[in-house]
Design a protein around this motif. Structure first.
Motif, PDB file in Angstrom:
ATOM      1  N   LEU A 130       2.321   1.732  -3.530  1.00  0.00           N
ATOM      2  CA  LEU A 130       1.355   2.101  -4.567  1.00  0.00           C
ATOM      3  C   LEU A 130       0.685   3.454  -4.340  1.00  0.00           C
ATOM      4  N   ARG A 175       0.834  -1.200   0.000  1.00  0.00           N
ATOM      5  CA  ARG A 175       0.000   0.000   0.000  1.00  0.00           C
ATOM      6  C   ARG A 175       0.869   1.251   0.000  1.00  0.00           C
ATOM      7  N   TRP A 195       2.879   8.502  -3.016  1.00  0.00           N
ATOM      8  CA  TRP A 195       3.749   9.057  -4.034  1.00  0.00           C
ATOM      9  C   TRP A 195       4.151  10.468  -3.623  1.00  0.00           C
TER      10      TRP A 195
END
Length: 66
Positions: free
Chosen positions: A8, A5, A11
């Motif tokens: 992904l 998690r 960012w």
């Protein structure tokens, strides 16, 4: 699952910049070279050139924690 998690969904600006730089390097290589080794060299050089300003900013513009 928390590590996946984090990869992904968390960012930051540095990750986005590096992905864009790598994508541009691969695009330039795919369109302007026809040999594998030449293309690999172009990807490495273009990636290094595009990453240098970010590296310089991180090194000199940000205050150090030391």
């Amino acid at each position: 699952m928390s590590a996946l998690r984090a990869v992904l969904f968390e960012w930051d600006l540095v990750r986005v910049y590096r992905i864009l730089a790598a994508s541009l390097a691969v695009y330039v290589t795919a369109n302007y070279t026809d040999d594998f080794l030449l293309g690999l060299g172009v990807v490495i050089i273009v990636g290094a050139v595009l990453d240098t300003p970010r590296w310089l900013y991180d090194r000199y513009a940000r205050p150090s924690d030391e």
